[in-house]
Design an enzyme around this catalytic site. Structure first.
Site, PDB file in Angstrom:
ATOM      1  CG  ASP A  35      -3.848  -4.989   6.733  1.00  0.00           C
ATOM      2  OD1 ASP A  35      -3.210  -4.771   5.335  1.00  0.00           O
ATOM      3  OD2 ASP A  35      -5.030  -5.591   6.436  1.00  0.00           O
ATOM      4  CG  HIS A  92      -2.463 -10.247  -0.396  1.00  0.00           C
ATOM      5  ND1 HIS A  92      -3.732 -10.301  -1.148  1.00  0.00           N
ATOM      6  CD2 HIS A  92      -2.806  -8.985   0.589  1.00  0.00           C
ATOM      7  CE1 HIS A  92      -4.550  -9.244  -0.700  1.00  0.00           C
ATOM      8  NE2 HIS A  92      -4.050  -8.804   0.429  1.00  0.00           N
TER       9      HIS A  92
HETATM   10  C1  HEM Z   1      -1.858  -5.540   1.684  1.00  0.00           C
HETATM   11  C2  HEM Z   1      -3.790  -8.950   4.326  1.00  0.00           C
HETATM   12  C3  HEM Z   1      -8.119  -8.722   1.661  1.00  0.00           C
HETATM   13  C4  HEM Z   1      -5.922  -5.646  -1.373  1.00  0.00           C
HETATM   14  C5  HEM Z   1      -2.196  -6.476   2.470  1.00  0.00           C
HETATM   15  C6  HEM Z   1      -1.144  -6.849   3.417  1.00  0.00           C
HETATM   16  C7  HEM Z   1      -1.829  -7.732   4.274  1.00  0.00           C
HETATM   17  C8  HEM Z   1      -3.091  -8.182   3.696  1.00  0.00           C
HETATM   18  C9  HEM Z   1      -1.174  -8.490   5.422  1.00  0.00           C
HETATM   19  C10 HEM Z   1       0.216  -6.008   3.430  1.00  0.00           C
HETATM   20  C11 HEM Z   1       0.091  -4.938   4.314  1.00  0.00           C
HETATM   21  C12 HEM Z   1      -0.017  -3.601   3.448  1.00  0.00           C
HETATM   22  O1  HEM Z   1       0.365  -3.546   2.452  1.00  0.00           O
HETATM   23  O2  HEM Z   1      -0.617  -2.765   3.876  1.00  0.00           O
HETATM   24  C13 HEM Z   1      -5.282  -9.196   3.733  1.00  0.00           C
HETATM   25  C14 HEM Z   1      -6.204 -10.183   4.387  1.00  0.00           C
HETATM   26  C15 HEM Z   1      -7.056 -10.142   3.630  1.00  0.00           C
HETATM   27  C16 HEM Z   1      -6.917  -8.762   2.689  1.00  0.00           C
HETATM   28  C17 HEM Z   1      -5.693 -11.155   5.549  1.00  0.00           C
HETATM   29  C18 HEM Z   1      -8.591 -10.829   3.888  1.00  0.00           C
HETATM   30  C19 HEM Z   1      -8.980 -11.350   4.678  1.00  0.00           C
HETATM   31  C20 HEM Z   1      -7.810  -7.867   0.614  1.00  0.00           C
HETATM   32  C21 HEM Z   1      -8.579  -7.540  -0.489  1.00  0.00           C
HETATM   33  C22 HEM Z   1      -8.104  -6.834  -1.385  1.00  0.00           C
HETATM   34  C23 HEM Z   1      -6.829  -6.442  -0.766  1.00  0.00           C
HETATM   35  C24 HEM Z   1     -10.238  -8.071  -0.760  1.00  0.00           C
HETATM   36  C25 HEM Z   1      -8.826  -6.106  -2.668  1.00  0.00           C
HETATM   37  C26 HEM Z   1      -9.506  -6.833  -3.270  1.00  0.00           C
HETATM   38  C27 HEM Z   1      -4.845  -5.080  -0.844  1.00  0.00           C
HETATM   39  C28 HEM Z   1      -3.848  -4.006  -1.408  1.00  0.00           C
HETATM   40  C29 HEM Z   1      -2.603  -4.250  -0.658  1.00  0.00           C
HETATM   41  C30 HEM Z   1      -3.038  -5.147   0.345  1.00  0.00           C
HETATM   42  C31 HEM Z   1      -4.209  -3.289  -2.736  1.00  0.00           C
HETATM   43  C32 HEM Z   1      -1.525  -3.279  -0.903  1.00  0.00           C
HETATM   44  C33 HEM Z   1      -0.707  -3.676  -1.602  1.00  0.00           C
HETATM   45  C34 HEM Z   1       0.619  -2.789  -1.870  1.00  0.00           C
HETATM   46  O3  HEM Z   1       0.160  -1.704  -2.205  1.00  0.00           O
HETATM   47  O4  HEM Z   1       1.641  -3.240  -1.958  1.00  0.00           O
HETATM   48  N1  HEM Z   1      -3.378  -7.063   2.510  1.00  0.00           N
HETATM   49  N2  HEM Z   1      -5.795  -8.549   2.532  1.00  0.00           N
HETATM   50  N3  HEM Z   1      -6.614  -7.116   0.247  1.00  0.00           N
HETATM   51  N4  HEM Z   1      -4.028  -5.815   0.323  1.00  0.00           N
HETATM   52 FE1  HEM Z   1      -4.810  -7.249   1.261  1.00  0.00          FE
END
Ligand code: HEM
Length: 476
Positions: free
Chosen positions: A194, A328
């Site tokens: 992450d 996601h």
């Molecule tokens: C990216 C997991 C909750 C928004 C990521 C990544 C993972 C991840 C593994 C990829 C790593 C990265 O690009 O930094 C999770 C998990 C969550 C969670 C396990 C809950 C337990 C959320 C929530 C939001 C969110 C609540 C917003 C409503 C984002 C965004 C990215 C991201 C904006 C970057 C996407 C990109 O720029 O490519 N998340 N996330 N995440 N997540 Fe989550």
């Protein structure tokens, strides 16, 4: 809006730059006596970690590593933010111009899709009690070790006269986060790396990595370029913090991957591949869009390459061959899915004002052998999610409600491949969820998903004031 860049000495360090951390605590508090609190706050303000200090801490760590330093440097960070009820408790009556902030997150929980039930016509999310009562503010303390956090927090509590007895202010709930151990360092509890993708902020993050999008300062900081609503002058260089207390059902998630493994591979590889298809990245962080069929750990950890992609391979915008529409990372940052919409369909659409700065940290223990065996969560674990933006309705709230939870997003896809829910965070109060494209060889097939793997147990919206605002408007 002011188009000159912000001074990093004026901005809290968690908002831009970010803290270097292994451990972190969030102490949610209530103010008992506004006058007494304002006086104590005056003593705390000089101790708040600014963005300039956070940047210098990062440089120190780099230097230490360059010199072959083995131990962690003693580094810690301290920030403070206030909710709308906190502003009201302090007698600050100016309207900050943000609807979700003004209403508080509890009121918005149903629309966010949190699970819950309706009692006497009023929706009650399944939140822990602490978040169902007014929280006036949050103190965030981070550090290289548990001991550093405890030391800094103790000093902070003493300075603020924050005590269980109250008088000035008292603690409502304290949540402790920690980076996961060993090779899981930097990975959230489902196992995926992450903290890879955050927008670069113009004139602050001046050497973005390839593929890292630069946003105007006003996307994150109030009162700066591209921040739109009218703001009180003291709001300049503040930012809204969306905090979410998200539990993760890890054994259940892993069991689902095994049960629904993508066919044609070994059971382990099929489960691993399905997991990657749900997230849009392999566990190593390698983006599916760059390596759709197998993991590439070198790519995953290489910041020069691991963000350098858009869903714009020939035909990418119309197929799920490389990455599902609902994955996601594609749902939450649809690189090119909107920018690539042709003029005849009303495009191209910019997503600059949808970008958020994420600063989460995992909480809770590793999965125990018993949980693994029973495929059932018994220990509380998940993500202390937080993100910063200048406008909650455009940022966090929009991403959750209009992207992750919206089955038709991203739009203009083939009619037989309605994207479905973001399988990680998409939610629907108590309904069922599905997505297409999980299996690249059967993209139109719908995969039934459990109601939720990520369970919201609370949250609140806060405002992180600038240092000048803390001195003049908040402290006395
Ligand atoms: C990216 C997991 C909750 C928004 C990521 C990544 C993972 C991840 C593994 C990829 C790593 C990265 O690009 O930094 C999770 C998990 C969550 C969670 C396990 C809950 C337990 C959320 C929530 C939001 C969110 C609540 C917003 C409503 C984002 C965004 C990215 C991201 C904006 C970057 C996407 C990109 O720029 O490519 N998340 N996330 N995440 N997540 Fe989550």
């Amino acid at each position: 809006p002011i188009t000159t860049p912000a001074d990093l000495n004026n901005v809290q360090g968690d908002v831009v730059i970010g803290f270097s951390k292994r451990f972190e605590s969030a102490v949610f508090f209530q103010i008992d006596n506004a006058d007494a609190f304002r006086k104590q706050l005056a003593a705390l303000v000089p101790k708040i970690t600014t963005a300039a200090q956070a940047a210098s801490d990062k440089d120190k760590i780099k230097e230490h590593k360059r010199n072959g330093g083995k131990d962690l440097l003693k580094i810690s960070g301290l920030n403070i933010s206030f909710s709308q009820t906190g502003l009201t408790a302090l007698g600050i009556t100016d309207d900050l111009g943000d609807g979700p902030f003004r209403d508080g997150q509890l009121k918005g929980a149903e629309a966010l899709g949190d699970s819950g039930s309706t009692v006497n016509g009023v929706f009650q999310p399944n939140w822990v009690p602490a978040f169902k009562n007014p929280i006036h503010g949050v103190i965030i303390v981070s550090g290289d070790s548990h001991a550093t956090v405890e030391e800094r927090l103790l000093d902070t509590k003493n300075t603020l006269k924050l005590s269980p007895q109250g008088g000035t202010c008292h603690e409502i709930i304290r949540l402790n986060g920690a980076v996961r151990p060993d090779d899981q360092k930097g990975h959230e509890h489902f196992g995926f790396l992450d903290g890879i993708s955050n927008p670069a902020v113009k004139d602050i993050d001046t050497t973005p990595f390839p593929g890292q999008e630069t946003v105007a300062q006003g996307i994150v900081l109030l009162g700066r370029e591209k921040d739109t609503p009218p703001r009180p002058s003291w709001a300049l260089d503040g930012s809204f913090l969306a905090f979410r207390y998200l539990f993760q059902l890890v054994p259940e998630f892993n069991d689902f991957l095994r049960q629904n493994a993508i066919p044609g591979l070994s059971p382990e590889d099929g489960a691993e591949f399905l997991g990657a298809r749900l997230v849009g990245r392999w566990k190593s962080g390698a983006p599916l869009d760059l390596t759709p069929l197998k993991d590439d750990p070198e790519l995953g950890k290489d910041p020069q390459r691991n963000n350098n992609f858009r869903y714009d391979f020939p035909e990418d915008i119309q197929t799920q061959d490389r990455c599902p529409f609902a994955a996601h990372v594609r749902k939450t940052n649809p690189r090119f899915d909107l920018e690539g919409v042709p003029p005849e369909k009303g495009g191209p659409f910019s997503t600059e004002n949808r970008r958020i700065v994420r600063r989460g940290i995992p909480f809770g223990p590793e999965v125990t052998p018993q949980e693994k065996q029973s495929k059932t969560t018994t220990q509380e674990r998940g993500l202390l999610f937080r993100c910063y933006q200048s406008n909650i309705a455009n940022g966090f709230q929009f991403i959750q409600e209009s992207w992750a939870n919206a089955t038709g997003f991203p739009p203009f896809k083939p009619a037989d491949q309605v994207p479905g829910f973001d399988p990680i965070i998409g939610q629907v109060n108590s309904g069922t969820r599905s997505m297409t494209g999980a299996n690249p060889n059967a993209a139109t097939a719908s995969l039934q998903l459990p109601t939720e793997w990520v369970v919201s147990k609370g949250g609140e919206y806060f405002f992180s004031p600038s240092l000048p605002a803390l001195k003049t408007t908040f402290a006395k």
